[in-house]
Design an enzyme around this catalytic site. Sequence first.
Site, short mmCIF file in Angstrom:
data_model
loop_
_atom_site.label_atom_id
_atom_site.label_comp_id
_atom_site.label_asym_id
_atom_site.label_seq_id
_atom_site.Cartn_x
_atom_site.Cartn_y
_atom_site.Cartn_z
N ASP A 1 0.70 -1.11 0.04
CA ASP A 1 0.10 0.07 0.04
C ASP A 1 1.04 1.25 -0.13
O ASP A 1 1.89 1.33 -0.23
CB ASP A 1 -0.93 -0.05 1.28
CG ASP A 1 -2.41 0.73 0.95
OD1 ASP A 1 -2.18 1.79 0.80
OD2 ASP A 1 -3.36 -0.13 0.98
N HIS B 1 -4.22 6.24 3.19
CA HIS B 1 -4.87 5.22 2.66
C HIS B 1 -4.15 3.76 3.47
O HIS B 1 -4.80 2.95 4.15
CB HIS B 1 -4.69 4.85 1.05
CG HIS B 1 -5.52 3.94 0.60
ND1 HIS B 1 -5.08 2.64 0.59
CD2 HIS B 1 -6.66 3.73 0.00
CE1 HIS B 1 -5.77 1.90 0.04
NE2 HIS B 1 -7.09 2.57 -0.53
N SER C 1 -11.39 -0.95 -1.10
CA SER C 1 -10.16 -1.15 -0.28
C SER C 1 -10.32 -1.59 0.94
O SER C 1 -9.53 -2.46 1.44
CB SER C 1 -9.23 0.25 -0.22
OG SER C 1 -8.82 0.62 -1.58
#
Length: 359
Positions: free
Chosen positions: A133, A154, A316
């Site tokens: 990520d 994120h 996600s």
Amino acid sequence: MPVQDLGGLVVDLPHLDLVLTVAGELRQDLTFGRPDELPDLRLARVPVSADVPESAFVDPEQLDLVLAQLRRWCAARFGGWTPEMGKDRPLENIFALGHPKSLGALVAEPADAPSTTSALANAGAGVRVTMLDVRLDVDLAAASGAEVPQVAGHGRFVKGVIGGLAPGAHVSVRPVLDAGGRGNTWDVVRALAAAVREDQAQVVNLSIGCRTADGEPPFVLRRAVEVLGEQTLIVAAAGNRWADPAVAQRSQPTWPATLPGVVAVGAAAAEFSPQLPWVDYLAPGVDIVSTFLSDVATKEQPLATFHGFAKWSGTSFAAAHLTGAVAAALPSSGSARAALADLASTEGSGITRYRWQEV
């Protein structure tokens, strides 16, 4: 004369010498650099560059032209056979694939820390998870000046979702995207190979993906999944889509989620989640609260300040939920795949098999 980087060719390692020899003869206007080899995956990446005057235009599709020339040359001489090869493609976190007109709930909002958790403190004890990520320690000032894109948080958010469900699991983070959510497939497969070889990950979470103009899978991702998919459970987000079903982008496959051997996860009861046959499971992905950036405003929420937590939606986080749930259940199930099957057959687990039907 300035050098323009054109990206990289990815080649089946046993045929690297053939490809370099032929490429050098066919395209003397280009320079093919020193290969970066991944023996575990039988792959090599060859950097390609062009020496051009500053004012010269260089076709951005040069690598496609090189691949076409190589394939024609080999097919003409070897009875139609060509070595497996492709190009190193750009790749993004799944949020970045959404279109501004359809963001809606996909914009992160400040939230308070969850007051309680239903997970046992030792859930997932001893289980090894690796997530690929955005790096957790991004330099926010360098990332975008005064405006911090929400994608910079994120990785923290995804790790928080996994850890909230399996606090006893060991979660390794291999950064493959910058603070803007951008990266390339070669870095992803290098990290994926390291997750299996070095981390000995039982589950790998990929809340990232790419789409291709021709709808075909990137060669490098396909090879990595073929080799590593038997050794670990690879979980990937299915991608966020435009709400308008008339838009072609809604039906485009997202890689690596669409590859055989990858668990593709969509968000339950979410308009932005793709309703396509290659989606395998649905998991919670709407209004999820998890860890986030601290003491910053984001480009998407310039008038709000985040204090370590956010509420966010997207596939996600559905993928992260499934990864965390599998990690929590794995010790009692014996393997990641058995844990996933148990969860999908258990009412109230939040994870269900996706059954596609045309509407």
